[in-house]
Design a protein around this motif. Sequence first.
Motif, PDB file in Angstrom:
ATOM      1  N   GLU A 163       1.153  -1.213   0.404  1.00  0.00           N
ATOM      2  CA  GLU A 163      -0.125   0.412   0.027  1.00  0.00           C
ATOM      3  C   GLU A 163       1.261   1.075  -0.224  1.00  0.00           C
ATOM      4  N   ILE A 164       0.336   2.215  -0.297  1.00  0.00           N
ATOM      5  CA  ILE A 164       0.815   3.337  -0.475  1.00  0.00           C
ATOM      6  C   ILE A 164       2.187   3.887   1.018  1.00  0.00           C
ATOM      7  N   PHE A 165       1.884   3.322   1.971  1.00  0.00           N
ATOM      8  CA  PHE A 165       2.960   4.101   3.010  1.00  0.00           C
ATOM      9  C   PHE A 165       4.215   3.250   2.812  1.00  0.00           C
ATOM     10  N   TYR A 166       4.184   2.382   2.508  1.00  0.00           N
ATOM     11  CA  TYR A 166       5.044   1.840   2.641  1.00  0.00           C
ATOM     12  C   TYR A 166       5.623   1.527   1.210  1.00  0.00           C
ATOM     13  N   GLN A 167       5.016   1.397   0.106  1.00  0.00           N
ATOM     14  CA  GLN A 167       5.954   2.094  -1.584  1.00  0.00           C
ATOM     15  C   GLN A 167       6.405   3.454  -1.425  1.00  0.00           C
ATOM     16  N   THR A 168       5.468   4.045  -0.559  1.00  0.00           N
ATOM     17  CA  THR A 168       6.878   5.527   0.009  1.00  0.00           C
ATOM     18  C   THR A 168       7.809   4.937  -0.168  1.00  0.00           C
ATOM     19  N   ALA A 169       8.074   4.454   1.290  1.00  0.00           N
ATOM     20  CA  ALA A 169       8.775   4.059   1.612  1.00  0.00           C
ATOM     21  C   ALA A 169       9.913   3.440   0.709  1.00  0.00           C
ATOM     22  N   VAL A 170       9.268   2.701   0.042  1.00  0.00           N
ATOM     23  CA  VAL A 170      10.184   2.190  -1.060  1.00  0.00           C
ATOM     24  C   VAL A 170      10.981   3.054  -1.598  1.00  0.00           C
ATOM     25  N   LYS A 171      10.015   4.183  -2.271  1.00  0.00           N
ATOM     26  CA  LYS A 171      10.970   4.790  -2.961  1.00  0.00           C
ATOM     27  C   LYS A 171      12.283   5.999  -2.725  1.00  0.00           C
ATOM     28  N   VAL A 172      11.397   6.203  -1.321  1.00  0.00           N
ATOM     29  CA  VAL A 172      12.432   7.526  -0.589  1.00  0.00           C
ATOM     30  C   VAL A 172      13.385   6.258  -0.364  1.00  0.00           C
ATOM     31  N   GLU A 173      13.524   5.448  -0.553  1.00  0.00           N
ATOM     32  CA  GLU A 173      15.195   3.839  -0.167  1.00  0.00           C
ATOM     33  C   GLU A 173      15.874   4.040  -1.419  1.00  0.00           C
ATOM     34  N   PHE A 174      14.712   4.113  -2.634  1.00  0.00           N
ATOM     35  CA  PHE A 174      15.594   3.784  -3.843  1.00  0.00           C
ATOM     36  C   PHE A 174      16.942   4.964  -4.420  1.00  0.00           C
TER      37      PHE A 174
END
Length: 651
Positions: free
Chosen positions: A553-564
Amino acid sequence: MNNKYPNLFTPIKIGGLTLKNRIFSAPTSLNWGAVDGNLTLDTIAYYELKAKGGAAVVTMGESIVHSATGKSHDRQIELDNPTSLVSLAQLAAAIKRHGAVPSAELSHGGKWGGLSSLAGADKGGKIAYGASAEMTPAGPVKEMPKELLLEVIESFGKGAEVLKRAGFEMCMVHAGHGWLFGQFLSLRTNHRTDEFGGSFENRAKPLIMALESIRRHVGPGFPIEVRMSGDEFIEGGLTLEDGITLAKMIQDKCDLINVSGGIHEDLELYNRTHPTQFAKKGPNVYLAEAIRKEVHVPISTVGAITDPELMEDIIATGKADIVELGRPLLADPYLPNKLRDGREKEITKCIRCMGCFCESLKTGWSSCTVNPVIGNEYNEWIAKAQPTTPKKVMIAGGGPGGMQAAVTAAERGHDVVLYEASDKLGGALNFAKYVDFKYGLYEFKETLEYKLNKNNVKIVLNTPVTKEIVEKEKPDVLFVANGAAPIIPKMEGIDGKNVILAENVYGNEAKVGKKVVVLGGGLVGCETAAHLAREGREVVVIELKDDIAKEAEIFYQTAVKVEFRDRNVKAAVNTAVESITENGVYVKGKDGVQSFIEADTVVLALGYRAKEDLFIELCNSAPVVNRIGDCRHAGKVTYAVNDAYYMALDI
């Protein structure tokens, strides 16, 4: 009593109350928490479980003081609704009967009371009132008129009075995370020219007046806690210097200050307020420590405080007086009692996966990856009360599902034997031993293993289950939990020496080259890419779909994108892999143009397929045969754990 954590279990006096320990259940809220402004029985059970687990204070989240303008979503308790008193009284009694203090977070969404927020829904044309007029992506905001502002301020006092009447013994005022008072405090959102704008003193007036109103309505001795953002971490927002100034201004009008950080309504900052596994633990502690040095009122801290040693250190070294736990008490509501009793090895730690938030956003329900009880607390009382006739239970597979089933069945009094084909338990959890941001999953595996041994589960390693073994064991119930197999497509070069499965990367990082291409941008591929980037590799992720980590979902997906972004991981979406060579991969984009991406190593993360053969072979080999987890449907750990727990309860 466990003497390892003496400071955590030293009582503390807050206002007129002496609290039994320094562990508070932080204000968490449920998207399904109330119907028509009234708490549900499920919600009462949700909070009662935290009280039963030993927290000194259990705080109900998002108690709306002015429902006409302040609800950020439609399932929040309404303190100005006369019918809510009954359910509030039920909740207060449920918390108190376990020796905890009931508290509630007095809240108003400000502009988010009229806009569609992350946690909410369409407000149906309601006017959004904020500190000042502004245009947001979610719609227009009007400046809250002074008359309405004064009415809202007074509603905080009235709301606190309702709580006290219902049997609550303290309250919290939410003045952080970008809600009403945060909108007034920040120059980023407050451009008023009246007495509530301009100087910091003016911008703090609404909060101070609300605190004064609360004290008038509840009288002396009733503790008032204030939650604030020690730093909003956004350009033009509140800084730590502002946080110190605010704390000094309110310290004589409250009894406790809870220091958090960030803003809810910015996705990246939401993940700062609720730190994901990519962030360090306890990231807000330094904010609490800095503010504590400047004020005389007790300070509490919150945010990714998952380890008991960290909790004890925070109190012992004077960084804060209290630790407030949100998600850790979802993962294990009994954490305080287990620490008190010296049973810390039995604690299931929060892995900060954001599964609780993600499920809430997706369905409105709540869940926890490592605790299947969450979201089912009301039924849990019924399940635990059911009598059990001891049976022989056999489990084929020692991954998370098999281990959880074995623990649950053994705790219910069954005779359990667990078979595992490899030389160690844990299955898909074992990789986490090598990954800093996934290590919580490995700790979960160790906790399950400890419980297996404690409950005398017989464990047989290096032994694949066959019909002959089942006939020898003669179980009453057989659980098949042999997991899933990676999908390996037919493709030129797929069997090359430079190609490795994602699951085989961990512990073998030395065999991975400098330049890496990961095939598959789902969670497995993304997390493998993030791990390799942290190990110093140059990583490109290839994904056929239009976005990465789409199953999150959007929260963890956002965290992944920030990590990238932070690790310089590249992602090529809408891109198909055509072939693999010893020097890299040929890919084709959505436009049909072929290109070549250089790589020393190609990692396969193209999904998993349930292993069904064993279940088909054994389906008639015992009176009851059930599948658990990935061998039923390849997916997340949460599904395997949930399957295991409830199927074991059915025995």
